[in-house]
Enzyme design. Sequence first.
Site, PDB file in Angstrom:
ATOM      1  CG  HIS A 249      -0.431   0.382   2.592  1.00  0.00           C
ATOM      2  ND1 HIS A 249      -0.037  -0.649   3.508  1.00  0.00           N
ATOM      3  CD2 HIS A 249      -0.112   1.412   3.057  1.00  0.00           C
ATOM      4  CE1 HIS A 249       0.555  -0.046   4.433  1.00  0.00           C
ATOM      5  NE2 HIS A 249       0.499   1.272   4.512  1.00  0.00           N
ATOM      6  CG  ASP A 305       0.295  -3.790   2.882  1.00  0.00           C
ATOM      7  OD1 ASP A 305       0.473  -3.577   1.679  1.00  0.00           O
ATOM      8  OD2 ASP A 305       0.103  -3.224   3.966  1.00  0.00           O
ATOM      9  N   GLY A 410       3.007   6.342   9.023  1.00  0.00           N
ATOM     10  CA  GLY A 410       4.464   6.829   8.456  1.00  0.00           C
ATOM     11  C   GLY A 410       5.376   5.601   8.767  1.00  0.00           C
ATOM     12  CB  SER A 412       3.040   1.986   6.412  1.00  0.00           C
ATOM     13  OG  SER A 412       1.736   2.013   7.133  1.00  0.00           O
ATOM     14  N   GLY A 413       5.110  -0.165   5.918  1.00  0.00           N
ATOM     15  CA  GLY A 413       6.314  -0.929   5.176  1.00  0.00           C
ATOM     16  C   GLY A 413       7.680  -1.098   6.042  1.00  0.00           C
TER      17      GLY A 413
END
Length: 470
Positions: A249, A305, A410, A412-413
């Site tokens: 995402h 994801d 912030g 994420s990932g």
Amino acid sequence: MTSLSRWKLFIFLLIEAIGHVSSQGHRSVTRAFNPSLRPGDVITIQGTGSTRSVGLIRLHSEKGTCDSNPRLRSDLGQAPLSCNPLVLKLLTRKHKILFLKKDVESENKDVLIKTKLTSGLMRRMPYTITITVTYTGYDVQFNNDVPIEFVNRNRVGDVNMIRATSGNYDNIMLKRGANIPLNEPDCGQRGANIFRSKWARITNGQNADPGAYPWQVALRRKHVYPWAPYAHMCGGSLVSSCWVVTAAHCVLYVGRHKKNFMIRVGDLHNGDNSMYIMDEDQQTFDIEHVIVHPDFKDRPVPKNDIALIKLVEKHGRCARYGEYVNSVCLPEPGQDVFATNTECHITGWGAKNWTDRPRDYPHVLQYGKIRLHDFNTCKELYGRDPISNISQISEGMICAGAPGIDTCQGDSGGPLVCERGGPTFGEDNPFVLWGITSWGHGCADSVKPGVYADVTKYIDWIQKVRSKIF
């Protein structure tokens, strides 16, 4: 000379000529590699034992990469020197193979590293030499002998040519990406000088120590605009010198506009503040490829994801490893298992609480320790989506959290990493990428933990992608 002697000489020369023709290959063969060699590439050389005493097989690096004095050579109008990170000298008469290298340290001279004796290297006898590129150098196998490891880590990424001379060479073949190693030799190791704090957190958190999480990367915009005033977008994890794992995402629009984004590794202060220059090793890379998992869905909640980012090389290589930069280990199938309640680490530059705006994000990397939750319990806590009636927690997700501690916007990932062997005082156990920060119900919710992509479910896909893209 008598007529009988003439006949003997004629027959002898005829036999020699027949033998020579039957074993005749190419005296010299050159193959160029574009792009240059990568770990997992396999070079196969098929030849015949030469009637000459010496055959040479050289891997060539990019010109000038190991030149001891390129400026002087340029001033003199001379071409830059190339180096040979692997040289095989075939001594047919002695049934011997010499392993050598030539680089700036050897002042551009061949230096002997290893010697191999083999009875298979004989005149007019066919042979096969296999060179497998590894993260530390090359594995060289002659016929069916046991492979010999040739370590030359600094020059693996620069090789763009092979040249075989003074022999009978039938063919040189390159197979890309065969048996790419899942992990690099020193993956998951942290900086040597970190201070191991007992507790910290991202939401309402504390600063991470320099070099504590050297695999953490930042996905950033190259330019800021009134409608996108902040450079930081998402986190990610360096899993090899040129590859980053992040959340799908985070990159849905990055692939179409790669030139507008970059990956920064070795960063502690997620900005450009020079006061932290001694505590980090910022390296910035353009993006070559963005590969989103083909089954990714963002609604009703992110599913599958996960995405991969391939970095653009600089001078034949990507991230340079050191105190502040290193890859994290991917889970080894059948080896790495982290049970419910295992303590793991989360990191990122995201919000400290749910109401923070990007301008309020911390400038220094944050970290926290949370525990893995039971899958079925987490599934019950989240229940079903009220519109689709589909369970919000599904295969490919894991849950983790602790009271008051969580990832947030912030982050994420970014990585959820667990220490192989568990935390042991005085031990430097490698860290394994167990999850990818994906989604959750707010930040640090008192009931529902954070949700992460389960990396173990995607190892085959990661390897498949890395083996196809060079």
